[in-house]
Design an enzyme around this catalytic site. Structure first.
Site, mmCIF file in Angstrom:
data_model
loop_
_atom_site.group_PDB
_atom_site.id
_atom_site.type_symbol
_atom_site.label_atom_id
_atom_site.label_comp_id
_atom_site.label_asym_id
_atom_site.label_seq_id
_atom_site.Cartn_x
_atom_site.Cartn_y
_atom_site.Cartn_z
ATOM 1 N N ASP A 67 35.347 -7.589 -68.055
ATOM 2 C CA ASP A 67 34.264 -8.326 -67.412
ATOM 3 C C ASP A 67 34.430 -9.831 -67.551
ATOM 4 O O ASP A 67 35.297 -10.310 -68.302
ATOM 5 C CB ASP A 67 32.895 -7.882 -67.979
ATOM 6 C CG ASP A 67 32.903 -7.770 -69.506
ATOM 7 O OD1 ASP A 67 33.757 -8.402 -70.154
ATOM 8 O OD2 ASP A 67 32.053 -7.051 -70.055
ATOM 9 N N HIS A 138 25.402 -0.740 -73.885
ATOM 10 C CA HIS A 138 26.269 -1.014 -72.723
ATOM 11 C C HIS A 138 27.743 -0.920 -73.088
ATOM 12 O O HIS A 138 28.130 -1.102 -74.239
ATOM 13 C CB HIS A 138 25.925 -2.365 -72.070
ATOM 14 C CG HIS A 138 26.318 -3.591 -72.841
ATOM 15 N ND1 HIS A 138 25.605 -4.765 -72.777
ATOM 16 C CD2 HIS A 138 27.360 -3.852 -73.682
ATOM 17 C CE1 HIS A 138 26.202 -5.678 -73.517
ATOM 18 N NE2 HIS A 138 27.251 -5.153 -74.085
ATOM 19 N N GLU A 143 24.810 -2.372 -68.092
ATOM 20 C CA GLU A 143 23.572 -2.333 -68.858
ATOM 21 C C GLU A 143 22.832 -1.011 -68.633
ATOM 22 O O GLU A 143 23.160 -0.264 -67.698
ATOM 23 C CB GLU A 143 22.687 -3.518 -68.432
ATOM 24 C CG GLU A 143 23.329 -4.893 -68.643
ATOM 25 C CD GLU A 143 23.352 -5.325 -70.106
ATOM 26 O OE1 GLU A 143 23.418 -4.469 -71.003
ATOM 27 O OE2 GLU A 143 23.308 -6.550 -70.351
HETATM 28 P P1 PGA Z 1 29.956 -7.836 -79.437
HETATM 29 O O1 PGA Z 1 29.657 -7.228 -77.991
HETATM 30 O O2 PGA Z 1 31.322 -7.369 -79.767
HETATM 31 O O3 PGA Z 1 29.911 -9.331 -79.260
HETATM 32 O O4 PGA Z 1 28.917 -7.309 -80.340
HETATM 33 C C1 PGA Z 1 30.005 -5.894 -77.773
HETATM 34 C C2 PGA Z 1 29.818 -5.574 -76.318
HETATM 35 O O5 PGA Z 1 28.947 -6.179 -75.690
HETATM 36 O O6 PGA Z 1 30.523 -4.696 -75.821
#
Ligand code: PGA
Length: 260
Positions: A67, A138, A143
């Protein structure tokens, strides 16, 4: 799903890096799916170490990132394009032209997302997908209530994700872009093997929902129960709400061979 629980995230990162590096050694032309955020940093550090020691080369590998924030150019320090160069690509021997990240500045994001899907297909498909998980469940930026068969597209971030990611934007949620381009859940599900990492108690609810809850778009990661080859690397804190944690540890400790 194979659930692998280590006492610390450092140990889990080492084990995950061993797994990823041996997949690259076995198949130097591997197509990797890569993730950003705080979680994969330790894995990337371990892979860089292995590269420096001559244990693995990425010279023939290619990659597709999950993403990108919409509206951030690749040279913005908060873009995932910047993150990938800073935390991995500039420190290993992967050819930048073989790396792909959704274009956050695309004039027409819809067309850019369709092209991204075509590029993944043309590469033969992602063979090993690295994933984190959001505290809201997610994967990528899919989401809650995302279609479980979605493809790469534009999404709007939830408030929870914006709050979670504000730490990368000097703690200011207002500075976090509200939109992103993300591989879809259907796209992610087509990868051959998934390695998902989750660390810390803020992930414990999402991890429990993903592994032991019903499959629901309210926890998008729960669709991974339908994927044929998922390894989940956890530390004790992220595993703390799993009902069957002792069982997963028992299974792992009795594995007849690491590859089976
Ligand atoms: P993070 O995010 O590693 O910053 O906790 C994980 C994600 O959103 O997949």
């Amino acid at each position: 799903m194979e659930v692998i629980i280590y006492p610390t995230k450092e140990q889990a990162n080492q084990a995950a890096a061993d797994f990823v590096a041996s997949a690259v050694v076995r198949n130097p032309r591997i197509v990797l799916g890569l993730a950003t955020g705080g979680t994969p940093l330790g894995l990337y550090e371990n892979l860089i170490e292995k590269y420096k020691k001559g244990e693995v080369s990425f010279a023939k590998a290619s990659s597709f990132n999950l993403d990108e924030y919409y509206g951030l150019p690749a040279d913005d320090k908060n873009s995932y394009a910047y993150y990938m160069r800073e935390n991995l690509f500039d420190k290993i021997d992967i050819e930048l032209e073989n790396t792909h990240i959704p274009n956050g500045m695309a004039e027409n994001p819809k067309i850019a997302c369709e092209e991204y899907e075509r590029a993944i297909k043309a590469s033969g498909g992602v063979e090993l997908q690295i994933l984190g998980i959001g505290s809201d469940g997610h994967i990528g930026f899919n989401e809650p209530t995302s279609s479980l068969s979605s493809r790469t597209r534009m999404k709007t971030l939830t408030r929870e994700t914006i709050e979670d990611n504000a730490r990368f934007f000097d703690g200011n949620p207002e500075a976090v872009p509200t939109h992103c381009l993300t591989m879809g859940i259907g796209t992610i599900m087509e990868s051959e093997t998934v390695v998902l990492l989750a660390y810390g108690k803020s992930k414990a609810d999402a991890v429990a929902g993903m592994i032991e809850g019903p499959i629901t778009s309210m926890i998008p990661a729960s669709i991974l129960q339908m994927h044929r080859d998922v390894k989940v690397f956890l530390d004790e804190e992220a595993a703390s709400k799993l009902k069957l944690a002792d069982y997963y540890k028992w299974v792992y400790s009795r594995k007849p061979h690491p590859d089976w």
